[in-house]
Design a protein around this motif. Structure first.
Motif, PDB file in Angstrom:
ATOM      1  N   SER A 149       0.842  -1.206   0.000  1.00  0.00           N
ATOM      2  CA  SER A 149       0.000   0.000   0.000  1.00  0.00           C
ATOM      3  C   SER A 149       0.872   1.250   0.000  1.00  0.00           C
ATOM      4  CB  SER A 149      -0.918   0.013   1.232  1.00  0.00           C
ATOM      5  OG  SER A 149      -1.789  -1.078   1.225  1.00  0.00           O
ATOM      6  N   THR A 150       1.893   1.241   0.837  1.00  0.00           N
ATOM      7  CA  THR A 150       2.801   2.382   0.927  1.00  0.00           C
ATOM      8  C   THR A 150       3.557   2.584  -0.379  1.00  0.00           C
ATOM      9  OG1 THR A 150       3.082   1.971   3.291  1.00  0.00           O
ATOM     10  CG2 THR A 150       4.697   3.405   2.240  1.00  0.00           C
ATOM     11  N   ILE A 151       4.041   1.471  -0.968  1.00  0.00           N
ATOM     12  CA  ILE A 151       4.751   1.561  -2.247  1.00  0.00           C
ATOM     13  C   ILE A 151       3.830   2.102  -3.336  1.00  0.00           C
ATOM     14  CG2 ILE A 151       5.801   0.191  -4.103  1.00  0.00           C
ATOM     15  CD1 ILE A 151       6.953  -1.641  -1.897  1.00  0.00           C
ATOM     16  N   ALA A 152       2.562   1.669  -3.322  1.00  0.00           N
ATOM     17  CA  ALA A 152       1.615   2.091  -4.361  1.00  0.00           C
ATOM     18  C   ALA A 152       1.466   3.607  -4.394  1.00  0.00           C
ATOM     19  CB  ALA A 152       0.259   1.421  -4.137  1.00  0.00           C
ATOM     20  N   TRP A 153       1.272   4.240  -3.216  1.00  0.00           N
ATOM     21  CA  TRP A 153       1.029   5.687  -3.249  1.00  0.00           C
ATOM     22  C   TRP A 153       2.316   6.503  -3.301  1.00  0.00           C
ATOM     23  CZ3 TRP A 153       2.441   9.323   0.394  1.00  0.00           C
ATOM     24  CH2 TRP A 153       2.736   8.890   1.696  1.00  0.00           C
ATOM     25  N   THR A 154       3.382   6.017  -2.671  1.00  0.00           N
ATOM     26  CA  THR A 154       4.647   6.772  -2.731  1.00  0.00           C
ATOM     27  C   THR A 154       5.254   6.717  -4.142  1.00  0.00           C
ATOM     28  OG1 THR A 154       5.839   4.840  -1.868  1.00  0.00           O
ATOM     29  CG2 THR A 154       5.224   6.554  -0.284  1.00  0.00           C
ATOM     30  N   SER A 155       5.160   5.563  -4.801  1.00  0.00           N
ATOM     31  CA  SER A 155       5.672   5.451  -6.174  1.00  0.00           C
ATOM     32  C   SER A 155       4.848   6.304  -7.129  1.00  0.00           C
ATOM     33  CB  SER A 155       5.644   3.990  -6.642  1.00  0.00           C
ATOM     34  OG  SER A 155       6.521   3.200  -5.875  1.00  0.00           O
ATOM     35  N   SER A 156       3.539   6.336  -6.897  1.00  0.00           N
ATOM     36  CA  SER A 156       2.674   7.194  -7.726  1.00  0.00           C
ATOM     37  C   SER A 156       3.056   8.655  -7.546  1.00  0.00           C
ATOM     38  CB  SER A 156       1.203   6.983  -7.343  1.00  0.00           C
ATOM     39  OG  SER A 156       0.796   5.655  -7.582  1.00  0.00           O
ATOM     40  N   LEU A 157       3.257   9.049  -6.289  1.00  0.00           N
ATOM     41  CA  LEU A 157       3.609  10.442  -5.988  1.00  0.00           C
ATOM     42  C   LEU A 157       4.971  10.794  -6.591  1.00  0.00           C
ATOM     43  CD1 LEU A 157       2.210  12.711  -4.406  1.00  0.00           C
ATOM     44  CD2 LEU A 157       3.606  12.097  -2.429  1.00  0.00           C
ATOM     45  N   HIS A 158       5.918   9.852  -6.499  1.00  0.00           N
ATOM     46  CA  HIS A 158       7.254  10.084  -7.062  1.00  0.00           C
ATOM     47  C   HIS A 158       7.203  10.206  -8.584  1.00  0.00           C
ATOM     48  CE1 HIS A 158      11.299   8.826  -8.529  1.00  0.00           C
ATOM     49  NE2 HIS A 158      11.698   9.602  -7.523  1.00  0.00           N
ATOM     50  N   LYS A 159       6.320   9.446  -9.198  1.00  0.00           N
ATOM     51  CA  LYS A 159       6.177   9.484 -10.664  1.00  0.00           C
ATOM     52  C   LYS A 159       5.710  10.852 -11.129  1.00  0.00           C
ATOM     53  CE  LYS A 159       3.953   6.943 -14.456  1.00  0.00           C
ATOM     54  NZ  LYS A 159       5.154   6.335 -15.046  1.00  0.00           N
ATOM     55  N   GLY A 160       4.857  11.482 -10.328  1.00  0.00           N
ATOM     56  CA  GLY A 160       4.343  12.805 -10.684  1.00  0.00           C
ATOM     57  C   GLY A 160       3.114  12.709 -11.561  1.00  0.00           C
ATOM     58  N   VAL A 161       2.355  13.781 -11.582  1.00  0.00           N
ATOM     59  CA  VAL A 161       1.102  13.807 -12.337  1.00  0.00           C
ATOM     60  C   VAL A 161       1.388  13.690 -13.834  1.00  0.00           C
ATOM     61  CG1 VAL A 161      -0.965  15.161 -12.859  1.00  0.00           C
ATOM     62  CG2 VAL A 161       0.048  15.261 -10.578  1.00  0.00           C
ATOM     63  N   LYS A 162       0.617  12.841 -14.504  1.00  0.00           N
ATOM     64  CA  LYS A 162       0.776  12.680 -15.948  1.00  0.00           C
ATOM     65  C   LYS A 162       0.485  13.999 -16.664  1.00  0.00           C
ATOM     66  CE  LYS A 162      -0.837   9.286 -18.236  1.00  0.00           C
ATOM     67  NZ  LYS A 162      -1.796   8.344 -18.832  1.00  0.00           N
ATOM     68  N   PRO A 163       1.254  14.323 -17.700  1.00  0.00           N
ATOM     69  CA  PRO A 163       1.044  15.600 -18.407  1.00  0.00           C
ATOM     70  C   PRO A 163      -0.369  15.753 -18.965  1.00  0.00           C
ATOM     71  CG  PRO A 163       3.100  14.549 -19.091  1.00  0.00           C
ATOM     72  CD  PRO A 163       2.374  13.557 -18.254  1.00  0.00           C
TER      73      PRO A 163
END
Length: 399
Positions: A149-163
């Motif tokens: 769960s933690t990896i799912a949201w932290t990795s999403s946040l690190h990826k950044g919002v899609k253009p």
């Protein structure tokens, strides 16, 4: 409490939208915490007696026969349904793990084959005798659920919002959007599904008149729900914020980089659902074996256990192979069976047993939960069945 259903929450948000999505997540958290408190309270409401099974509580509320018929079929469908979903989840996560660490592999394996590999673990674990035997597996599952769960949201946040992120509701027209909305309600309900084994868990806690089991149990529930909030809300909101309506029904499938972390997260999911499968399968094994021994006069033996448990694992494996649609299955089972046992059946039993004064706060709260729960039970399976049917049109069965 934290199950693989958390991974579908960003997808549910894409079908609900920001306003309704946040409102339904919060409302579900509040309602299910309230109904869980009711079940903890009702466990020892009769002095000197403990209701260690959901159906025993149902029999006390509705009568010996009616209570059994109301509760047991629902519990059975819940437990079998979760096992089917976890077979799908385990197989898909194994495939994602394989594809992530070996993107250029010449060996092509299908989801069906990975589900079969996942099932092999249960052909062994299902022969352990009881809940205590899977304590280590259960503990590992809990740690893994928090980790992925933690990896799912932290990795999403690190990826950044899609253009080109798009927050409009998924669906080509109003009708499709409406069906998707209904299905998403079931996804959320599935994520909040911990009530079906709560009485069995409370039954393992020692209890005395001076220190009843409901005190430590309630403390455990509160801690669990704080952890649920810390897992569910970041995954749902960050996942939707980053990917919008392009997110997959399992957010870990959408994530690609860093490869090693996404591979690890998917393996965490596999370990988690191995433990969770057993938690939900144990009561089914108990029910089947009790029926065969007491009603059909089979002799208790290793052979009986081996045949029944192996047959059950193989049955859930075959069904998972036939309909490996994670999102659709979550929505269907979430609405059809989790809504009654989680959202409103405890309220019905509370009203039947305690009979609170009409229009009192307790009476109003329970009836609100019942109305919302029944609406969820009716609407969610409709949307989810459409999702499954649409997915099946392009799916090659057992392919």
């Amino acid at each position: 409490m934290v199950g693989a259903g958390v991974l579908s929450l960003p997808y549910a948000m894409s079908e609900l939208g920001w306003g309704p999505g946040v409102a339904i997540l919060v409302l579900s958290w509040v309602i299910t915490l309230y109904t869980l408190w009711q079940m903890v309270e009702m466990h020892e409401m009769v002095p000197g007696k403990r209701f260690d099974r959901y159906h025993e509580l149902g029999q006390h509320a509705f009568g010996e026969k009616l209570g059994l018929w109301i509760v047991v079929p629902q519990q059975l469908i819940v437990e079998v349904g979760v096992n089917i979903v976890y077979m799908v989840t385990g197989g898909k996560s194994l495939k994602k793990f394989h594809d992530t660490i070996s993107p250029h592999s010449k060996v092509h394996m299908t989801t069906t084959e990975f589900i079969a590999i996942f099932a092999c673990a249960h052909l062994v674990l299902s022969h352990l005798p009881n809940f205590n035997s899977i304590t280590v597996v259960s503990f590992a599952a809990a740690v893994m659920s928090l980790s992925y769960s933690t990896i799912a949201w932290t990795s999403s946040l690190h990826k950044g919002v899609k253009p080109d992120v798009d927050y409009s509701l998924t669906g080509s027209n109003l009708g499709v959007k409406t069906f998707n909305f209904f299905s998403a309600l079931g996804d959320v309900a599935f994520a909040y599904a911990g009530h079906n084994v709560v009485l069995e868990i409370q039954a393992t806690i020692p209890s005395t008149p001076e220190n009843p089991s409901k005190k430590p149990m309630w403390r455990g529930v509160v801690v669990a729900y704080i952890v649920v909030a810390l897992c569910y809300f970041p995954v749902a909101l960050v996942g939707y914020y980053v990917f919008g309506n392009s997110v997959d029904d399992n957010v870990l499938i959408t994530l690609e980089k860093p490869a090693w972390l996404i591979a690890a997260a998917n393996m965490f999911v596999v370990i988690h659902v191995i433990g969770s499968y057993q938690i939900y399968a144990m009561p089914v094994f108990d029910m089947i074996e009790t029926l065969l021994v007491k009603k059909m006069n089979f002799t208790p033996s290793f052979r009986l256990r081996f045949v029944t448990r192996t047959s059950y694992v193989l049955l859930t494996m075959v069904i998972a192979m036939a309909i490996p649609f994670f999102g659709g299955l979550l929505g269907f089972f979430g609405g059809f069976v989790f809504a009654p046992t989680t959202y409103f059946l405890p309220c019905v039993m509370w009203l039947a047993i305690y009979k609170p004064r009409k229009y009192s706060l307790s009476w109003i709260a329970n009836w609100v939960c019942i109305v919302l729960g029944v609406a969820l039970m009716v609407l969610a399976p409709i949307g989810a069945l459409r999702t499954i049917i649409m997915s099946a049109k392009t799916y090659k069965f057992f392919g």
